[in-house]
Design a protein around this motif. Structure first.
Motif, PDB file in Angstrom:
ATOM      1  N   PHE A   7      -9.932   4.953   2.687  1.00  0.00           N
ATOM      2  CA  PHE A   7      -8.608   5.527   2.887  1.00  0.00           C
ATOM      3  C   PHE A   7      -8.596   6.398   4.141  1.00  0.00           C
ATOM      4  CE2 PHE A   7      -8.879   4.648  -1.601  1.00  0.00           C
ATOM      5  CZ  PHE A   7      -7.594   4.330  -2.003  1.00  0.00           C
ATOM      6  N   ASP A   8      -7.502   6.308   4.896  1.00  0.00           N
ATOM      7  CA  ASP A   8      -7.316   7.175   6.056  1.00  0.00           C
ATOM      8  C   ASP A   8      -6.169   8.134   5.787  1.00  0.00           C
ATOM      9  OD1 ASP A   8      -9.380   6.179   7.650  1.00  0.00           O
ATOM     10  OD2 ASP A   8      -8.135   4.526   8.375  1.00  0.00           O
ATOM     11  N   CYS A  19      -5.023   2.212   3.453  1.00  0.00           N
ATOM     12  CA  CYS A  19      -6.278   1.947   2.751  1.00  0.00           C
ATOM     13  C   CYS A  19      -6.781   0.582   3.195  1.00  0.00           C
ATOM     14  CB  CYS A  19      -6.083   1.950   1.234  1.00  0.00           C
ATOM     15  SG  CYS A  19      -7.554   1.396   0.315  1.00  0.00           S
ATOM     16  N   ASN A  20      -8.020   0.555   3.659  1.00  0.00           N
ATOM     17  CA  ASN A  20      -8.652  -0.728   3.969  1.00  0.00           C
ATOM     18  C   ASN A  20      -9.545  -1.084   2.790  1.00  0.00           C
ATOM     19  OD1 ASN A  20     -10.250  -2.877   4.919  1.00  0.00           O
ATOM     20  ND2 ASN A  20     -10.088  -2.154   7.025  1.00  0.00           N
ATOM     21  N   PRO A  21      -9.201  -2.144   2.028  1.00  0.00           N
ATOM     22  CA  PRO A  21      -9.995  -2.486   0.843  1.00  0.00           C
ATOM     23  C   PRO A  21     -11.386  -3.003   1.184  1.00  0.00           C
ATOM     24  CG  PRO A  21      -8.306  -4.148   1.214  1.00  0.00           C
ATOM     25  CD  PRO A  21      -8.042  -3.038   2.187  1.00  0.00           C
ATOM     26  N   ALA A  71     -11.657   8.789   3.479  1.00  0.00           N
ATOM     27  CA  ALA A  71     -12.171   8.945   2.123  1.00  0.00           C
ATOM     28  C   ALA A  71     -12.604   7.584   1.609  1.00  0.00           C
ATOM     29  CB  ALA A  71     -11.112   9.544   1.202  1.00  0.00           C
ATOM     30  N   VAL A  72     -13.884   7.437   1.321  1.00  0.00           N
ATOM     31  CA  VAL A  72     -14.442   6.173   0.849  1.00  0.00           C
ATOM     32  C   VAL A  72     -14.673   6.280  -0.654  1.00  0.00           C
ATOM     33  CG1 VAL A  72     -16.350   4.541   1.053  1.00  0.00           C
ATOM     34  CG2 VAL A  72     -15.519   5.754   3.079  1.00  0.00           C
ATOM     35  N   GLN A  83       0.826  -1.209   0.000  1.00  0.00           N
ATOM     36  CA  GLN A  83       0.000   0.000   0.000  1.00  0.00           C
ATOM     37  C   GLN A  83       0.860   1.258   0.000  1.00  0.00           C
ATOM     38  OE1 GLN A  83      -2.935   0.443   3.014  1.00  0.00           O
ATOM     39  NE2 GLN A  83      -3.852  -1.566   2.712  1.00  0.00           N
ATOM     40  N   LEU A  84       1.838   1.304   0.876  1.00  0.00           N
ATOM     41  CA  LEU A  84       2.638   2.521   1.029  1.00  0.00           C
ATOM     42  C   LEU A  84       3.417   2.836  -0.247  1.00  0.00           C
ATOM     43  CD1 LEU A  84       3.843   1.820   4.658  1.00  0.00           C
ATOM     44  CD2 LEU A  84       2.294   3.655   3.955  1.00  0.00           C
ATOM     45  N   SER A  85       3.997   1.800  -0.871  1.00  0.00           N
ATOM     46  CA  SER A  85       4.735   2.049  -2.110  1.00  0.00           C
ATOM     47  C   SER A  85       3.785   2.420  -3.246  1.00  0.00           C
ATOM     48  CB  SER A  85       5.585   0.841  -2.487  1.00  0.00           C
ATOM     49  OG  SER A  85       4.786  -0.319  -2.645  1.00  0.00           O
TER      50      SER A  85
END
Length: 320
Positions: A272-273, A287-289, A215-216, A131-133
Motif C-alpha cells: 500500500f502507498d 495498493c499493488n497486490p 505499508a506491506v 481499489q479506491l471504492s
C-alpha cells in the motif's frame, strides 16, 4: 520432489522472489520455480486428473523438477509473464487462452493450497476504481478523485484544487525506443486539452504531504516504511537516488482498515502507498497486490522475507 512443495510463479529475473526462495531453501522447504508464460508448454508438462478425491491431482514437471499437484502446500504468485504461444496469429491466440485457462485454471484450483495471493484475486484488485471504492468502505482516507475522458470536466476539477494526473495502469511504455515510466504528476487546469478525449484519465486532489509510506501487509502482519523525498516531489519513484527511509508505525485504525481492504478482495498480501500529512494523517493512494518490497527490507529494517517464507512454509491462510 520430496515433501510438500511451494510453487513460485514468476518471471526469470525477479530479485524479490529470489530472497524468498533462498529462505525456503535454507529451511529445506522444496520449491518449484517456473514462469507459466515462458515455461509452458515447453519445457513444462502438465498432467492433471480429477477423480473422486478432494480435487486435482497429477503432476507438473518443469525440466528435471516435478511437483505432485495434490501435495502443493502454497503457491506464491509473484510476477509471471503473460501466456503466449509461438507462431501463427490465430493459433497463437487460441493456444495462449487454452494455456491460461488450462494450466492457470488448475494452478488456481489446487486442493489444500495457500495462495499468496490467488491469481484471480490479484487480477480483481488491480483495477484502481475498485481499489479506491474499497479503501473508502474499509475506512481509509481517499483524496477526491475524477475519472473521465471529458476535457471540460477535467479542467473544472483541476481548477477547483491542486490536482495530479495518474495512469490507471502501470503498463510497459517506451520513449524513443527506451523503457520509460508514466508517473503521477501535477496538472493545472490550463494544461488540460482535447487529448483527454482519447482515453479514460484519472485526476486526483493533491495531498499536501510531508512524507510517503509504503505499508506491506503479509497475512496478519503490517510492515511500514516512511519514505522521504526532496521537497515538491509528487511521485517518489522518480527520485530513487534521493530518498531516505525509516521504519514507521502503522496507526491502529489504519491497520484494521488494511485488513478489511485485503479481505474484500480475498488477498493475503498487499503493498500500500500512502501520503502522510503534517497532522499525521495517512491518505490512501493505491495498493499493488504484487508490489515490490525487497529494497525496503534492508533500508528500513523490515523482516518481510521471513514473514512471507513463514506463510508459505506453514501453508495456512485466513481465506481457507
Amino acid at each position: 520432489m520430496d515433501g510438500r512443495p511451494v510453487l513460485v510463479c514468476t518471471e526469470y529475473e525477479d530479485a524479490t522472489a529470489d530472497l524468498v526462495i533462498a529462505e525456503l531453501n535454507r529451511r529445506r522447504v522444496p520449491v518449484l520455480r517456473f514462469d507459466p508464460g515462458c515455461d509452458f508448454p515447453a519445457p513444462g508438462v502438465l498432467t492433471a486428473r480429477l477423480g473422486s478425491g478432494e480435487g486435482w491431482g497429477g503432476w507438473l514437471t518443469v525440466g528435471e523438477r516435478k511437483a505432485d499437484l495434490s501435495a502443493v502446500r502454497a503457491l506464491y504468485h509473484r510476477r509471471p509473464s503473460p501466456y503466449s504461444a509461438d507462431d501463427g496469429e490465430q493459433e497463437a491466440r487460441f493456444a495462449a487462452q487454452e494455456n491460461r485457462r488450462g494450466l492457470g485454471g488448475v494452478l488456481g484450483a489446487l486442493p489444500g493450497c495457500l495462495y499468496l495471493s490467488h491469481p484471480q484475486a490479484i487480477a480483481r484488485a488491480e483495477y484502481k476504481p475498485a481499489q479506491l471504492s474499497a479503501a473508502l468502505r474499509a475506512g481509509l482516507r481517499v483524496p477526491a478523485t475524477l475519472i473521465t475522458n471529458d476535457p471540460v470536466e477535467a479542467e473544472t476539477f483541476c481548477a477547483a484544487q491542486p490536482a495530479v494526473y495518474k495512469p490507471l495502469h502501470a503498463g510497459a511504455y517506451e520513449v524513443a525506443g527506451e523503457p520509460a515510466g508514466i508517473w503521477a504528476a501535477p496538472v493545472g487546469a490550463g494544461e488540460v486539452d482535447g487529448a483527454v478525449r482519447h482515453s479514460a484519465h484519472l485526476f486526483q486532489a493533491r495531498v499536501p504531504k510531508v512524507a510517503d509510506v509504503r505499508a506491506v501487509v503479509v497475512g496478519e502482519q503490517v510492515f511500514s516504511a516512511r519514505i522521504t523525498a526532496p521537497p515538491g516531489v509528487v511521485d517518489w519513484r522518480t527520485e530513487y537516488r534521493n530518498l531516505t527511509y525509516g521504519p514507521s508505525v502503522c496507526p491502529d485504525g489504519t491497520r484494521q482498515a488494511l485488513g478489511r481492504f485485503l479481505a474484500a478482495f480475498g488477498l493475503d498480501f498487499g503493498a500500500f502507498d500512502f501520503a502522510v500529512t503534517a497532522d499525521g494523517g495517512w491518505w490512501f493512494l493505491e495498493c499493488n497486490p504484487n508490489g515490490q518490497w525487497a529494497w525496503l527490507e534492508e533500508a528500513a529494517g523490515l523482516p518481510i522475507t521471513t514473514a512471507i517464507a513463514d506463510l508459505l512454509e506453514n501453508g495456512a491462510s485466513r481465506h481457507d
